[in-house]
Design a protein around this motif. Structure first.
Motif, PDB file in Angstrom:
ATOM      1  N   LEU A   6      40.906  65.063  32.596  1.00  0.00           N
ATOM      2  CA  LEU A   6      40.084  65.647  33.846  1.00  0.00           C
ATOM      3  C   LEU A   6      39.262  66.685  33.801  1.00  0.00           C
ATOM      4  N   GLN A   7      37.464  66.926  33.623  1.00  0.00           N
ATOM      5  CA  GLN A   7      36.660  68.210  34.068  1.00  0.00           C
ATOM      6  C   GLN A   7      37.306  68.783  34.983  1.00  0.00           C
ATOM      7  N   PRO A   8      36.971  70.341  34.852  1.00  0.00           N
ATOM      8  CA  PRO A   8      37.040  71.013  35.486  1.00  0.00           C
ATOM      9  C   PRO A   8      35.418  70.999  37.178  1.00  0.00           C
ATOM     10  N   GLU A   9      34.662  70.218  35.827  1.00  0.00           N
ATOM     11  CA  GLU A   9      33.302  70.287  36.219  1.00  0.00           C
ATOM     12  C   GLU A   9      33.748  68.797  38.197  1.00  0.00           C
ATOM     13  N   GLY A  10      34.686  67.766  37.697  1.00  0.00           N
ATOM     14  CA  GLY A  10      34.746  67.652  38.733  1.00  0.00           C
ATOM     15  C   GLY A  10      34.725  65.432  38.442  1.00  0.00           C
ATOM     16  N   HIS A  11      35.193  65.580  37.126  1.00  0.00           N
ATOM     17  CA  HIS A  11      34.571  64.289  36.297  1.00  0.00           C
ATOM     18  C   HIS A  11      35.797  64.144  35.637  1.00  0.00           C
ATOM     19  N   ILE A  28      42.284  46.322  21.993  1.00  0.00           N
ATOM     20  CA  ILE A  28      43.029  46.843  22.439  1.00  0.00           C
ATOM     21  C   ILE A  28      42.321  48.090  23.302  1.00  0.00           C
ATOM     22  N   SER A  29      41.243  48.213  21.929  1.00  0.00           N
ATOM     23  CA  SER A  29      40.225  49.322  22.916  1.00  0.00           C
ATOM     24  C   SER A  29      39.832  48.704  24.250  1.00  0.00           C
ATOM     25  N   LEU A  30      39.663  47.804  24.097  1.00  0.00           N
ATOM     26  CA  LEU A  30      38.903  47.262  25.527  1.00  0.00           C
ATOM     27  C   LEU A  30      40.204  47.739  27.029  1.00  0.00           C
ATOM     28  N   ALA A  31      41.546  47.664  26.741  1.00  0.00           N
ATOM     29  CA  ALA A  31      42.387  47.940  27.605  1.00  0.00           C
ATOM     30  C   ALA A  31      42.675  49.193  26.997  1.00  0.00           C
ATOM     31  N   MET A  32      42.767  49.988  26.148  1.00  0.00           N
ATOM     32  CA  MET A  32      42.811  50.927  26.409  1.00  0.00           C
ATOM     33  C   MET A  32      41.705  51.887  27.086  1.00  0.00           C
ATOM     34  N   LYS A  33      40.506  51.223  27.260  1.00  0.00           N
ATOM     35  CA  LYS A  33      39.298  51.941  28.075  1.00  0.00           C
ATOM     36  C   LYS A  33      39.403  51.670  29.618  1.00  0.00           C
ATOM     37  N   LEU A  34      40.173  50.515  29.656  1.00  0.00           N
ATOM     38  CA  LEU A  34      40.614  50.231  31.552  1.00  0.00           C
ATOM     39  C   LEU A  34      41.309  50.825  31.671  1.00  0.00           C
ATOM     40  N   LEU A  35      42.401  51.288  30.957  1.00  0.00           N
ATOM     41  CA  LEU A  35      43.456  52.307  31.035  1.00  0.00           C
ATOM     42  C   LEU A  35      42.836  53.777  31.492  1.00  0.00           C
ATOM     43  N   ALA A  36      41.536  53.915  31.095  1.00  0.00           N
ATOM     44  CA  ALA A  36      41.087  55.179  31.558  1.00  0.00           C
ATOM     45  C   ALA A  36      40.537  55.106  32.494  1.00  0.00           C
ATOM     46  N   ILE A  37      39.429  53.981  33.047  1.00  0.00           N
ATOM     47  CA  ILE A  37      38.425  54.054  33.802  1.00  0.00           C
ATOM     48  C   ILE A  37      40.265  54.156  35.227  1.00  0.00           C
ATOM     49  N   GLY A  38      41.149  53.191  34.934  1.00  0.00           N
ATOM     50  CA  GLY A  38      42.266  53.504  35.878  1.00  0.00           C
ATOM     51  C   GLY A  38      42.684  55.244  35.709  1.00  0.00           C
ATOM     52  N   PHE A  39      42.407  55.435  35.418  1.00  0.00           N
ATOM     53  CA  PHE A  39      43.687  57.240  35.341  1.00  0.00           C
ATOM     54  C   PHE A  39      42.776  57.793  36.187  1.00  0.00           C
ATOM     55  N   ALA A  40      41.236  57.416  35.528  1.00  0.00           N
ATOM     56  CA  ALA A  40      40.432  58.558  36.660  1.00  0.00           C
ATOM     57  C   ALA A  40      40.424  58.012  38.052  1.00  0.00           C
TER      58      ALA A  40
END
Length: 78
Positions: A6-11, A28-40
């Motif tokens: 999470l960046q201080p600029e708000g993204h 596996i990369s797709l699953a990890m990127k989807l987790l990143a989207i969910g985290f954000a």
């Protein structure tokens, strides 16, 4: 391995998604990127930025399928 911050600029920034060669091509990369989207999203972020090497066709294709678009050379946002 995947890193998202999470960046201080708000993204959020999906900084790295990588696999050993023997594990590529299994989604596996797709699953990890989807987790990143969910985290954000779970942290109220409206933008997730990522970047890739310009010769990495697999990463570029995955990012496009997920809705990332170029807004700066080498950096894509969704």
């Amino acid at each position: 391995m995947a890193t998202t911050s999470l960046q201080p600029e708000g993204h959020a920034l999906s900084e790295m998604t990588g696999l050993l060669v023997g594990h590529r091509g299994r989604g596996i990369s797709l699953a990890m990127k989807l987790l990143a989207i969910g985290f954000a999203r779970s942290h109220g972020m409206h933008w997730l930025r990522t970047f890739h090497h310009p010769d990495n066709a697999a990463a570029i294709g995955m990012n496009r399928r997920l809705g990332f678009v170029n807004d700066e050379p080498g950096i894509v946002t969704t």
